[in-house]
Scaffold this motif. Structure first.
Motif, PDB file in Angstrom:
ATOM      1  N   ILE A   1      32.232  81.923   6.767  1.00 47.91           N
ATOM      2  CA  ILE A   1      30.837  82.293   6.479  1.00 47.91           C
ATOM      3  C   ILE A   1      30.819  83.570   5.626  1.00 47.91           C
ATOM      4  O   ILE A   1      30.103  83.653   4.626  1.00 47.91           O
ATOM      5  CB  ILE A   1      30.030  82.472   7.792  1.00 47.91           C
ATOM      6  N   GLY A   2      31.649  84.546   6.001  1.00 47.27           N
ATOM      7  CA  GLY A   2      31.741  85.795   5.245  1.00 47.27           C
ATOM      8  C   GLY A   2      32.133  85.554   3.796  1.00 47.27           C
ATOM      9  O   GLY A   2      31.595  86.164   2.879  1.00 47.27           O
TER      10      GLY A   2
ATOM     11  N   ALA B   1      37.758  81.829  12.610  1.00 47.32           N
ATOM     12  CA  ALA B   1      37.928  81.138  11.326  1.00 47.32           C
ATOM     13  C   ALA B   1      36.562  80.786  10.737  1.00 47.32           C
ATOM     14  O   ALA B   1      36.342  80.912   9.528  1.00 47.32           O
ATOM     15  CB  ALA B   1      38.771  79.881  11.522  1.00 47.32           C
ATOM     16  N   LEU B   2      35.638  80.379  11.605  1.00 50.23           N
ATOM     17  CA  LEU B   2      34.298  79.995  11.128  1.00 50.23           C
ATOM     18  C   LEU B   2      33.561  81.206  10.545  1.00 50.23           C
ATOM     19  O   LEU B   2      32.993  81.124   9.447  1.00 50.23           O
ATOM     20  CB  LEU B   2      33.487  79.373  12.276  1.00 50.23           C
TER      21      LEU B   2
ATOM     22  N   GLN C   1      20.723  83.601   5.708  1.00 44.29           N
ATOM     23  CA  GLN C   1      21.985  83.610   4.970  1.00 44.29           C
ATOM     24  C   GLN C   1      23.087  82.930   5.768  1.00 44.29           C
ATOM     25  O   GLN C   1      23.853  82.127   5.234  1.00 44.29           O
ATOM     26  CB  GLN C   1      22.386  85.051   4.648  1.00 44.29           C
ATOM     27  N   ILE C   2      23.155  83.251   7.057  1.00 41.24           N
ATOM     28  CA  ILE C   2      24.193  82.657   7.908  1.00 41.24           C
ATOM     29  C   ILE C   2      23.970  81.154   8.052  1.00 41.24           C
ATOM     30  O   ILE C   2      24.903  80.354   7.946  1.00 41.24           O
ATOM     31  CB  ILE C   2      24.261  83.387   9.270  1.00 41.24           C
TER      32      ILE C   2
ATOM     33  N   LEU D   1      26.513  78.292   6.884  1.00 45.03           N
ATOM     34  CA  LEU D   1      26.967  77.331   7.892  1.00 45.03           C
ATOM     35  C   LEU D   1      26.741  75.902   7.398  1.00 45.03           C
ATOM     36  O   LEU D   1      27.627  75.046   7.493  1.00 45.03           O
ATOM     37  CB  LEU D   1      26.193  77.593   9.193  1.00 45.03           C
ATOM     38  N   GLN D   2      25.566  75.662   6.843  1.00 47.47           N
ATOM     39  CA  GLN D   2      25.250  74.316   6.338  1.00 47.47           C
ATOM     40  C   GLN D   2      26.172  73.937   5.179  1.00 47.47           C
ATOM     41  O   GLN D   2      26.627  72.800   5.095  1.00 47.47           O
ATOM     42  CB  GLN D   2      23.778  74.249   5.924  1.00 47.47           C
ATOM     43  N   GLU D   3      26.472  74.906   4.310  1.00 47.77           N
ATOM     44  CA  GLU D   3      27.388  74.630   3.192  1.00 47.77           C
ATOM     45  C   GLU D   3      28.772  74.244   3.723  1.00 47.77           C
ATOM     46  O   GLU D   3      29.412  73.338   3.199  1.00 47.77           O
ATOM     47  CB  GLU D   3      27.517  75.870   2.284  1.00 47.77           C
TER      48      GLU D   3
END
Ligand code: ARG
Length: 289
Positions: free
Chosen positions: A101-102, A96-97, A264-265, A269-271
């Motif tokens: 991210i995608g 799901a994570l 980018q990842i 992730l932070q967003e």
């Protein structure tokens, strides 16, 4: 004389080639340190530059995403992080994570379920990245880079109900089950006189434990708790801190040197942490188990 000159010229030439190679190798060093994972995901902060460039806008930067697809390798034998759901699809927190991210990056996520021990060597060829409850280790960092870490873990010891094993000393000489190539496997190999049985599927190790073929299984905390519930009354999961096991951090493994993809990842992730998605996935997949 001419011969001597030629030999000297050749020597000078090869020396300059050598120094050229040397400096090229040195130049790659700072990139490695730049992708070091932070200790706690929640304290990771964005640089101003990253704030100015949302994850999606930056999507064209890494060549891994050029085809609009992020190929992700996992090993869906590790609930609640990854397992095969009732529809036969890889599912779980990590899945799901990485899908979230995608979405932030504007790419399609394709998940490839493979053996855990094959993940690292497949990164950069068969798969772009791996998310698999994978612990950041120095040895793995020689082959891949890691995103910022997104989860803290520790190895647990699963024991048959009523076992008297309680300390690190008690593990000496025991029959220990592990999943092949995992940090639990590396820990077991260090235990004096222990016999380690390596399984491709962790559940098979727990099954053998429940059937009296092993003295314990060493595996990460959350899967240990899922297996404890699955084999209720037969096994008990004990915190590895009691055995002196060190805390571990999970992160996404990325091709070595692909700092564009790492950025980018990490931005995505932070967003997801900032907008609350991350926490809702934790409660949906991890806390409810
Ligand atoms: N955290 C451990 C490691 O990195 C175990 C991970 C196993 N993950 C899996 N999907 N089977 O070695």
């Amino acid at each position: 004389m001419k011969k001597l000159m030629a030999a000297m010229m050749a020597a000078v030439l090869s020396m300059s080639l050598l120094t050229a190679c040397g400096s090229a190798a040195e130049e790659t060093a700072p990139a490695e340190t730049a992708t070091e994972t932070t200790e706690e995901t929640t304290t990771a902060e964005l640089t101003t530059e990253e704030e100015a460039a949302p994850a999606e806008e930056a999507a064209a930067e890494s060549s891994a995403l050029a085809d609009g697809v992020l190929n992700v390798g996992t090993n869906a034998e590790f609930p609640p992080f990854e397992y095969v759901n009732d529809n036969g699809e890889p599912d779980g927190f990590d899945i799901a994570l990485i899908k979230a991210i995608g979405e932030k990056l504007g790419v399609e996520v394709q998940v490839d379920n493979m053996e855990f021990a094959s993940l690292i060597s497949s990164i950069g060829s068969k798969i772009d990245v791996s998310i698999a409850g994978m612990t950041v280790t120095d040895e793995r960092k020689e082959s891949v880079d890691f995103s910022n870490s997104y989860y803290n873990a520790v190895q647990y010891v699963i024991l048959p109900e009523g076992s008297e094993i309680a300390t690190a000393d008690d593990l000496k000489g025991k029959a220990i089950g592990v999943q092949l190539g995992t940090t639990g496997d590396f820990i077991a190999e260090e235990i004096e006189d222990a016999t380690t049985s390596q399984y491709n599927k962790a559940v098979d190790a727990v099954n053998d434990l429940a059937n009296g073929r092993l003295d314990c299984v060493i595996i990460d905390k959350n899967p240990a708790m899922v297996f404890e519930a699955k084999f209720e009354g037969k096994v008990a999961a004990v915190d590895g801190a009691q055995f002196g096991f060190e805390p571990e951090d999970y992160a996404i493994a990325i091709p070595k040197g692909d700092t564009a993809l790492a950025d980018q990842i990490n931005t995505a992730l932070q967003e997801l942490i900032d907008d609350g998605t991350f926490d809702s996935l934790v409660s949906q997949y991890i806390e409810e188990n």
